[in-house]
Design a protein around this motif. Structure first.
Motif, mmCIF file in Angstrom:
data_model
loop_
_atom_site.group_PDB
_atom_site.id
_atom_site.type_symbol
_atom_site.label_atom_id
_atom_site.label_comp_id
_atom_site.label_asym_id
_atom_site.label_seq_id
_atom_site.Cartn_x
_atom_site.Cartn_y
_atom_site.Cartn_z
ATOM 1 N N THR A 3 -20.532 42.182 15.987
ATOM 2 C CA THR A 3 -20.263 43.071 17.394
ATOM 3 C C THR A 3 -19.528 43.961 16.532
ATOM 4 O O THR A 3 -19.500 45.081 17.198
ATOM 5 C CB THR A 3 -19.015 41.548 16.942
ATOM 6 O OG1 THR A 3 -20.243 40.176 18.001
ATOM 7 C CG2 THR A 3 -18.400 42.273 18.990
ATOM 8 N N ILE A 4 -19.110 44.089 15.186
ATOM 9 C CA ILE A 4 -17.914 44.941 14.928
ATOM 10 C C ILE A 4 -19.061 46.107 14.758
ATOM 11 O O ILE A 4 -18.690 47.037 15.507
ATOM 12 C CB ILE A 4 -17.110 44.800 14.132
ATOM 13 C CG1 ILE A 4 -16.210 43.425 13.925
ATOM 14 C CG2 ILE A 4 -16.420 45.790 13.257
ATOM 15 C CD1 ILE A 4 -15.659 43.519 12.761
ATOM 16 N N PRO B 72 -13.132 55.255 25.499
ATOM 17 C CA PRO B 72 -11.770 56.431 25.407
ATOM 18 C C PRO B 72 -10.544 55.499 24.912
ATOM 19 O O PRO B 72 -9.744 54.589 25.922
ATOM 20 C CB PRO B 72 -11.690 56.566 26.626
ATOM 21 C CG PRO B 72 -12.371 56.486 27.812
ATOM 22 C CD PRO B 72 -13.069 55.307 27.308
ATOM 23 N N GLY B 73 -9.791 56.528 24.106
ATOM 24 C CA GLY B 73 -8.202 55.970 23.728
ATOM 25 C C GLY B 73 -8.597 55.058 22.353
ATOM 26 O O GLY B 73 -9.397 54.759 21.909
ATOM 27 N N ILE B 74 -7.780 54.248 22.641
ATOM 28 C CA ILE B 74 -7.519 54.097 21.175
ATOM 29 C C ILE B 74 -7.338 51.932 21.918
ATOM 30 O O ILE B 74 -8.160 51.139 20.651
ATOM 31 C CB ILE B 74 -5.783 53.703 20.330
ATOM 32 C CG1 ILE B 74 -5.861 55.559 19.776
ATOM 33 C CG2 ILE B 74 -5.518 53.055 19.566
ATOM 34 C CD1 ILE B 74 -5.025 56.096 19.125
ATOM 35 N N ILE B 75 -5.820 52.189 22.817
ATOM 36 C CA ILE B 75 -5.953 49.897 22.100
ATOM 37 C C ILE B 75 -6.990 49.921 23.566
ATOM 38 O O ILE B 75 -7.282 48.853 23.516
ATOM 39 C CB ILE B 75 -4.047 49.945 23.930
ATOM 40 C CG1 ILE B 75 -3.804 50.415 22.630
ATOM 41 C CG2 ILE B 75 -4.360 48.522 24.054
ATOM 42 C CD1 ILE B 75 -2.987 49.962 21.234
ATOM 43 N N ALA B 76 -7.330 50.960 24.386
ATOM 44 C CA ALA B 76 -8.413 49.624 25.502
ATOM 45 C C ALA B 76 -10.475 49.589 24.244
ATOM 46 O O ALA B 76 -10.633 49.089 25.104
ATOM 47 C CB ALA B 76 -8.648 51.021 26.483
ATOM 48 N N PRO B 77 -10.695 50.671 23.307
ATOM 49 C CA PRO B 77 -11.346 50.523 21.958
ATOM 50 C C PRO B 77 -11.444 48.996 21.918
ATOM 51 O O PRO B 77 -11.877 47.729 22.182
ATOM 52 C CB PRO B 77 -11.593 51.532 22.060
ATOM 53 C CG PRO B 77 -11.458 52.368 22.294
ATOM 54 C CD PRO B 77 -10.137 51.950 22.975
ATOM 55 N N ILE C 145 -12.374 42.766 20.597
ATOM 56 C CA ILE C 145 -11.677 41.476 21.357
ATOM 57 C C ILE C 145 -12.239 41.006 21.901
ATOM 58 O O ILE C 145 -12.834 39.830 21.962
ATOM 59 C CB ILE C 145 -10.616 41.622 21.140
ATOM 60 C CG1 ILE C 145 -9.659 42.093 19.723
ATOM 61 C CG2 ILE C 145 -9.856 40.281 21.530
ATOM 62 C CD1 ILE C 145 -8.169 42.252 19.448
ATOM 63 N N LYS C 146 -12.696 41.682 23.111
ATOM 64 C CA LYS C 146 -13.047 40.967 23.941
ATOM 65 C C LYS C 146 -14.651 40.486 24.249
ATOM 66 O O LYS C 146 -14.846 39.225 23.748
ATOM 67 C CB LYS C 146 -13.006 41.608 25.776
ATOM 68 C CG LYS C 146 -13.660 41.238 26.917
ATOM 69 C CD LYS C 146 -13.862 41.550 27.740
ATOM 70 C CE LYS C 146 -14.883 43.214 27.361
ATOM 71 N NZ LYS C 146 -14.777 43.816 28.821
ATOM 72 N N HIS C 147 -15.602 41.481 23.577
ATOM 73 C CA HIS C 147 -16.825 41.199 23.000
ATOM 74 C C HIS C 147 -17.060 39.790 21.902
ATOM 75 O O HIS C 147 -17.955 39.690 21.646
ATOM 76 C CB HIS C 147 -17.407 42.189 22.663
ATOM 77 C CG HIS C 147 -18.122 42.987 24.462
ATOM 78 N ND1 HIS C 147 -16.934 44.305 24.291
ATOM 79 C CD2 HIS C 147 -18.885 43.129 24.828
ATOM 80 C CE1 HIS C 147 -17.490 44.078 25.818
ATOM 81 N NE2 HIS C 147 -18.424 43.714 26.185
ATOM 82 N N GLU D 91 -23.674 43.632 26.565
ATOM 83 C CA GLU D 91 -23.099 45.386 26.256
ATOM 84 C C GLU D 91 -23.751 45.194 25.019
ATOM 85 O O GLU D 91 -23.591 46.370 23.845
ATOM 86 C CB GLU D 91 -22.981 45.874 26.856
ATOM 87 C CG GLU D 91 -23.165 46.576 28.089
ATOM 88 C CD GLU D 91 -21.784 46.881 29.194
ATOM 89 O OE1 GLU D 91 -21.524 48.059 29.946
ATOM 90 O OE2 GLU D 91 -21.050 47.255 28.417
ATOM 91 N N MET D 92 -23.294 44.205 24.045
ATOM 92 C CA MET D 92 -23.458 44.324 22.312
ATOM 93 C C MET D 92 -24.639 42.918 21.814
ATOM 94 O O MET D 92 -24.968 42.113 22.827
ATOM 95 C CB MET D 92 -21.635 44.624 22.465
ATOM 96 C CG MET D 92 -21.270 45.629 22.502
ATOM 97 S SD MET D 92 -19.833 46.165 21.566
ATOM 98 C CE MET D 92 -18.803 47.368 22.743
#
Lengths: 299, 168
Positions: free
Chosen positions: B92-93, B126-131, B136-138, B146-147
């Motif tokens: 996943t990562i 975009p961003g840092i926290i959101a990705p 973590i969610k995925h 999507e992954m």
């Protein structure tokens, strides 16, 4: 946990069968029902696989013995046919329509023979039910047939079986990136009638794979084989370098939790943080309500 | 894998024929259709998983070795979660990194027409926290569309729970 380990053989088997039937009716069909049937088959394999009617071989003519010895192959074929039933539009062909109707009327529906158990047998996942029974028949036939065991123990099956987990993890990404890129960019460059571009009217272009000519189909076959080879190589590398990490990590984790390996944690930073937190927050509820800054102002 | 490829590239082979009463194509016939029969092979996997997880403890339990049975179940259950979970998380990562570097932008103007709605790779967040939250969610949710399919973690947890509770 593990309480059935002390039970007698009969009750242990009964509990496994009850669990399988419970998950058949109430649980997730594939992962739970099939899992417990696998456990039942494991118990079955530890006992004799030979049915009663084949025990008195000397009383039967030789041709009858050969027929009776071939029953696992017939069961395997039945399982493969059941597994072939498509999940979408099974009513389009006669053979799939007959199988699906049989399962719907007598195995998974709330009518027919199951009417007496209307409240117990009810699932709307009919296609997966058919596939599950096909898988069970196939595995059961392999357990009972040495010839099938020899067939499935050959090198190609072992090779792809070893790569199965890596392929499960990587195939999604490989379909979404290399294969899609090949269909959109490489295939149209090789043959002109490969794809058709359709403007959907909302800013995106849909690419439909057509490929009706022999040359296009040959090119598509080459592209797919190349892509599959790339996937297999990636899976081999994944298995060699990444799966090993999972094995080592699981071994390390088991040694830690069983006390066979000591883990020295550096807790000094955590201790310092806790001491600082206790020293600087006399009213922790204020910190929770107003934030760290307000708590410091109050002091 | 072949089932998803068929769903993405040859969706007509998901049916037993092109339309009602039509003559089936070669790979729409019984047994040959197994090449793209995803649910069947997934079911085979789960049956074999149940067999593999149960055969050794059952052999020990039938021999009367209760403590060895419990140790075997505990060991296999604990190690299986780590053995499966770490590679699935790394997968996943890997997919998350691929999407974050902009792989999804390669085909932003195209969408291959298929029946697999998850054919399009995840877009860059975009961003840092959101990705990181997305990652973590995925990693922990049952099915990320999507992954890479991390439902293996959830499926393994279900198997671990059922094995540990029921026996053998």
């Amino acid at each position: 946990m593990n309480f059935t380990a002390t039970y007698t053989l009969f009750w242990r088997r009964a509990i496994i069968v009850i669990a399988a039937l419970w998950f058949y009716n109430f649980g997730h069909f594939l992962s739970s029902f099939c899992f417990f049937v696998g456990a039942i088959l494991a118990d079955f394999s530890l006992s004799s696989c030979r049915p009663i009617f084949t025990r008195n071989r000397l009383d039967h003519p030789q041709w009858l013995n050969r027929v009776l010895d071939s029953w696992p192959i017939g069961l395997a074929l039945l399982g493969l046919v059941l597994g072939s039933v498509p999940p979408e539009n099974p009513e389009y062909a006669t053979w799939s329509r007959v199988i699906v109707n049989f399962f719907h009327n007598y195995i998974t529906a709330i009518k027919g023979m199951s009417i007496l158990l209307t409240k117990l047998i009810a699932t709307d996942d009919n296609d997966r039910a058919v596939a599950s029974f096909g898988a069970i028949f196939l595995v059961l036939s392999i357990l009972c047939s040495p010839s099938l065991q020899r067939f499935f123990a050959q090198a190609p099956f072992i090779f792809f079986g070893n790569l199965s987990f890596a392929m499960y993890l990587l195939h999604g990404t490989f379909i979404r990136l290399p294969l899609q890129w090949a269909i959109i960019h490489i295939l149209p460059a090789l043959v002109s009638d490969a794809v058709e571009y359709i403007d959907d009217g909302i800013g995106a272009t849909e690419v439909e794979l057509i490929c009706e000519s022999w040359s296009c189909q040959f090119a598509l076959a080459i592209v797919l084989l190349t892509w599959f080879g790339l996937l297999v190589v990636s899976c081999m590398l994944w298995k060699k370098y990444v799966d090993v990490l999972g094995i080592q990590f699981s071994t390390w984790g088991e040694q830690v939790v069983t006390g066979k390996r000591e883990v020295h944690l550096n807790v000094e930073p955590l201790t310092r943080f806790i001491q600082y937190f206790e020293k600087n927050t006399r009213e922790p509820w204020m910190w929770l309500e107003n934030g760290w800054t307000d708590a410091k102002k109050k002091r | 894998m072949t089932g998803h490829t068929t769903r993405g590239v040859f969706p007509s082979y998901l049916s037993s024929a092109d339309f009602y009463g039509a003559m089936p194509r070669l790979f729409q016939l019984p047994i040959l259709r197994l090449f793209s029969a995803g649910p069947f092979w997934v079911a085979v996997f789960f049956v074999l998983s149940g067999y593999v997880c149960a055969v050794k403890p059952l052999r020990l339990a039938n021999a009367g070795k209760v403590e060895e049975t419990r140790k075997t179940i505990a060991s296999s259950t604990f190690r299986r979660f780590l053995r499966i979970g770490l590679p699935a998380t790394l997968g996943t990562i890997f997919c998350w990194c691929v999407s974050q570097v902009g792989a999804g932008e390669l085909f932003s103007e195209f969408e291959v027409q298929c029946q697999w709605t998850t054919f399009v790779i995840a877009k860059r967040v975009p961003g840092i926290i959101a990705p990181l939250k997305s990652l973590i969610k995925h990693c922990v949710r049952r099915k990320n569309e999507e992954m890479t399919d991390c439902s293996s973690i959830h499926g393994e947890m279900r198997k671990i729970n059922t094995t540990a509770i029921i026996g053998p």
